[in-house]
Design an enzyme around this catalytic site. Structure first.
Site, PDB file in Angstrom:
ATOM      1  N   HIS A   1       3.919  -1.751   1.680  1.00 23.79           N
ATOM      2  CA  HIS A   1       3.734  -0.639   0.737  1.00 23.79           C
ATOM      3  C   HIS A   1       3.430  -1.143  -0.680  1.00 23.79           C
ATOM      4  O   HIS A   1       2.898  -0.404  -1.485  1.00 23.79           O
ATOM      5  CB  HIS A   1       4.881   0.382   0.799  1.00 23.79           C
ATOM      6  CG  HIS A   1       6.162  -0.005   0.118  1.00 23.79           C
ATOM      7  ND1 HIS A   1       7.226  -0.581   0.771  1.00 23.79           N
ATOM      8  CD2 HIS A   1       6.559   0.131  -1.161  1.00 23.79           C
ATOM      9  CE1 HIS A   1       8.223  -0.771  -0.086  1.00 23.79           C
ATOM     10  NE2 HIS A   1       7.836  -0.351  -1.260  1.00 23.79           N
TER      11      HIS A   1
ATOM     12  N   ASP B   1       7.431  -3.918   7.241  1.00 22.76           N
ATOM     13  CA  ASP B   1       6.874  -3.624   5.921  1.00 22.76           C
ATOM     14  C   ASP B   1       6.530  -4.914   5.149  1.00 22.76           C
ATOM     15  O   ASP B   1       7.203  -5.267   4.186  1.00 22.76           O
ATOM     16  CB  ASP B   1       7.884  -2.768   5.144  1.00 22.76           C
ATOM     17  CG  ASP B   1       7.242  -2.072   3.947  1.00 22.76           C
ATOM     18  OD1 ASP B   1       6.146  -2.496   3.536  1.00 22.76           O
ATOM     19  OD2 ASP B   1       7.848  -1.122   3.413  1.00 22.76           O
TER      20      ASP B   1
ATOM     21  N   SER C   1      11.368  -4.018  -3.958  1.00 22.75           N
ATOM     22  CA  SER C   1      10.501  -4.053  -2.791  1.00 22.75           C
ATOM     23  C   SER C   1       9.733  -5.360  -2.779  1.00 22.75           C
ATOM     24  O   SER C   1       9.163  -5.759  -3.795  1.00 22.75           O
ATOM     25  CB  SER C   1       9.514  -2.899  -2.838  1.00 22.75           C
ATOM     26  OG  SER C   1      10.097  -1.767  -2.287  1.00 22.75           O
TER      27      SER C   1
END
Ligand code: ARG
Ligand code: GLU
Length: 716
Positions: free
Chosen positions: A82, A218, A650
């Site tokens: 992402h 991810d 992230s």
């Protein structure tokens, strides 16, 4: 008796490790002992050393909002799918749909330059508090204080030694009580190396977002390039892969419950030291208002997306980003309640007050802080509530109104200075609108508009723009008709009208924009908001900031026995904890790990959230996991830890006790999203994708063995 009980009950809680996002340069002083007790096997200065290579040299801020990690001597960078999504999407076409199919460069020459992506490393950091606060006095008002600080920071910037390619970043910490300087190096030639298909990298999409059990791979890979001297340079075919000062070995030893873990990265923002009243306001007034607005917008978008696959493609990224914060706020509201955050804060404040009252010096300095914070937040509440409604409705969630918001000052320059002031920035406006129309469906936006401006009329004071919205709706015969009128007549809502006008005489364009019904409507609501809310809110916010700075200083002084970490502010931090599952409610216990079998349990053929690529199904059927399987022959996918993380973390590497990469952080569990305001070790967990799943996908699924060979894969 009661007081004594409270004290006994409270003290251990105050002393216990409560998460924390720690400053790398203070690890030795603040954390090393604690970390070693938890199982850390290196020394603090292996993680951060200013003058020799250390783990920090493998960590970068990726493209401003995420974290990335170096995993080879040739600048190979690992981050989340992402986080790399923009680049993956930008390189995608109908023939080469990398979002759908994934992408793997077979050689370095196939790696795709991705302008806009950056990798920022930290050379060193320094405490510059004394210089930053020089000549700042208690009696200064906030404006004079800030201008003195600005002067000091400018001075620090010129007097700090740095190399030509380095930059200086100075940030306030502990609500402005301390200042730290970072010397940074930013690389801008960053190329896309590999990404799994979305059915792996975004598996579960919005339904699984913020949720455990999780099965998302991810991750994506980039490579950082440098000039022949290994220094930052704009993209050039002559650039070479960066040779970082340190890169992370990737461990396939596996993790087990209780193992020590750390997350090294760039957490964006937390507010752990607010008074209860502020947390209450967020949980009970501001979040509900924002959630309510986004709820409406999301339902409308979803209905359109389900009807029309074209709309789905156009709105998928927008939907995901609106839904991401929406879901987090909901989790936060619920977590604050379920885990009694306000009671805990109030107990803490009672203890603070008790200590302050016993010490005449503190009583004089700090005795009034909490009552004044309470009063300021109460006074601020209606204004903050109006602000959130305004921003959500007139800036963020209606595309047309958001576009007007971003063009307003440009249009104003026409009204004030005529075409000369206006046409100079035409190119900028044109490119902005080009981007806007790319994925724009006016019929979706019109429905969102009608619903949201009605919410504004219902929830905001008449004088702050709601009166105007109501009377416009009445005049047009209701909100749907008002929306229809504006969308039929606004040139901005219609690409053809806009392009025809832009191609012609700027004066006609200026006149048309000035009288555009969307612009007129936006201003009709915005002007009273700007006049009635903004000045008062700014004044109150400035008071709250001042009080919060003093309250932070007071907490540091009054709770001397407690370790305080500074709130996250997008600077490099280390957080540590253990591999750990949790219990979200009575009789429900979550294991710390998920497996590929769970991916197959969730598999819905053809679904855009839960589809699985055929190749992965085949690998699962034959159990062809190679050296990436657990000892019982299963393939791990994600795992949980008690590391204190937030947005910005992230892509942060998850490290084992020796600094090997064991996973990649990408999310938190829903029940614990309140950790930005109230970290609770009982329930707050970060979610990581297992390094073995990452290597398995690269190796067995994609066959990108050149990347595996480049990495240093380690096994105990
Ligand atoms: N919740 C994660 C974060 O805050 C992941 C977001 C991306 N995924 C999504 N489905 N929107 O950024
Ligand atoms: N997904 C978040 C990010 O983009 C990390 C999860 C969190 O907020 O903890 O940074």
């Amino acid at each position: 008796m009661k007081k004594l009980f409270l004290l006994f009950f409270l003290l251990p809680a105050l002393l216990a490790a409560q998460g924390g996002m720690w400053l790398p340069m203070h690890l030795e002083k603040q954390n090393e002992k604690d970390m070693k007790a938890l199982g850390f096997k290196l020394d603090a200065d292996d993680l951060y050393a200013p003058n020799r290579p250390s783990v920090k040299d493998a960590i970068c801020q990726f493209s401003g909002g995420c974290t990335g990690a170096m995993v080879s001597s040739q600048g190979l960078l690992l981050t989340n799918h992402h986080c790399g999504f923009d680049a993956i999407q930008t390189h995608s076409t109908l023939e080469h749909n990398y979002v759908e199919e994934g992408f793997w460069a077979k050689t370095q020459s196939e790696e795709l330059p991705s302008p806009g992506e950056t990798a920022m490393f930290i050379s060193r950091m320094e405490d510059v508090t004394a210089l930053a606060l020089q000549n700042v006095t208690e009696s200064m008002n906030e404006r004079d204080r800030q201008s003195q600080i600005d002067k000091n920071l400018a001075q620090i910037r010129v007097s700090t030694k740095k190399e030509k390619w380095e930059e200086i970043l100075i940030r306030p910490f502990y609500n402005g009580n301390q200042y730290f300087l970072f010397v940074t190096v930013t690389y801008t030639d960053v190329r896309l190396v590999g990404a799994p298909p979305s059915s792996i990298g975004k598996f579960g999409a919005d339904t699984d977002n913020w949720v455990w059990p999780r099965h998302t791979g991810d991750f994506s890979m980039f490579r950082v390039y440098a000039n022949k001297d290994n220094l930052p340079a704009d993209y050039s075919p002559d650039n070479k892969p960066l040779n970082p000062k340190h890169f992370l070995p990737v461990s396939i030893s596996g993790v087990k419950e209780g193992d020590f873990t750390m997350i090294y990265g760039f957490p964006g923002r937390t507010d752990e030291y607010l008074p209860a009243i502020a947390v209450q306001q967020t949980g009970e007034v501001l979040n509900p208002a924002k959630v309510n607005i986004r709820d409406r917008a999301l339902k409308i978008m979803d209905a359109f997306m389900r009807k029309d696959p074209g709309v789905k493609i156009a709105y998928i990224a927008r939907y995901a980003s609106i839904a991401n914060a929406w879901k987090k706020w909901l989790g936060e509201m619920q977590g604050l309640k379920t885990y009694k955050a306000l009671d805990k804060k109030r107990d803490y404040e009672a203890e603070f007050t008790r200590r302050v009252q016993q010490n005449p010096g503190w009583k004089f300095k700090y005795g009034n802080l909490l009552p004044r914070l309470e009063q300021t937040y109460k006074e601020m509440e209606p204004y903050a509530h109006a602000r959130d409604n305004y921003l959500e409705i007139f800036v963020r969630n209606s595309e047309l109104l958001g576009m007007v918001a971003s063009l307003n000052s440009w249009i104003k320059s026409y009204e004030e200075g005529g075409v000369s002031a206006f046409s100079g920035k035409l190119k900028d406006a044109k490119s902005r609108l080009d981007g806007f129309y790319k994925d724009y469906r006016p019929e979706v936006d019109q429905a969102v508009f009608a619903a949201l401006v009605e919410l504004y009329a219902q929830h905001v004071k008449e004088d702050w723009g709601a009166g105007f919205v109501k009377s416009e709706a009445t005049n047009r015969g209701g909100y749907d008709k008002l929306a229809a009128y504006i969308f039929q007549n606004s040139i901005l809502a219609d690409r053809n009208k806009w392009e025809a006008l832009v191609a012609g005489d700027p004066k006609n364009l200026g006149e048309a924009l000035k009288n555009d019904p969307a612009v007129v409507f936006w201003r009709g609501a915005s002007n009273p908001y700007q006049a009635g809310v903004v000045p008062k809110l700014q004044e109150l916010q400035s008071t709250a900031n001042l009080l919060q700075r003093q309250y932070m200083a007071a907490q540091l002084e009054v709770f001397k026995e407690k370790r305080f970490f500074p709130d996250a502010n997008s600077t490099l931090r280390l957080t540590y904890g253990k591999v750990r599952g949790y219990s979200p409610k009575d009789a429900v216990i979550y294991d710390f790990r998920t497996y590929l079998d769970g991916v197959m349990e969730k598999y819905i053929p053809g679904d855009y959230e839960f589809d699985v690529p055929q190749k992965l199904i085949d690998l699962w059927k034959t159990k062809d996991y190679g050296r990436y399987a657990t000892s019982d022959g299963r393939l791990p996918v994600c795992f949980l830890g008690s590391n204190h993380t937030t947005g910005g973390n992230s892509g942060s590497p998850a490290l084992d006790a020796r600094g090997n990469l064991i996973g990649l952080n990408f999310d938190r569990v829903w029940e614990g999203t309140m950790s930005d305001l109230n970290y609770d070790p009982a329930i707050c967990r970060n979610i990581m994708v297992d390094s073995r799943y990452i290597l398995f996908i690269i190796d067995k699924y994609a066959g990108a063995t050149r990347l595996i060979e480049e990495m240093k894969v380690v096994k105990k």
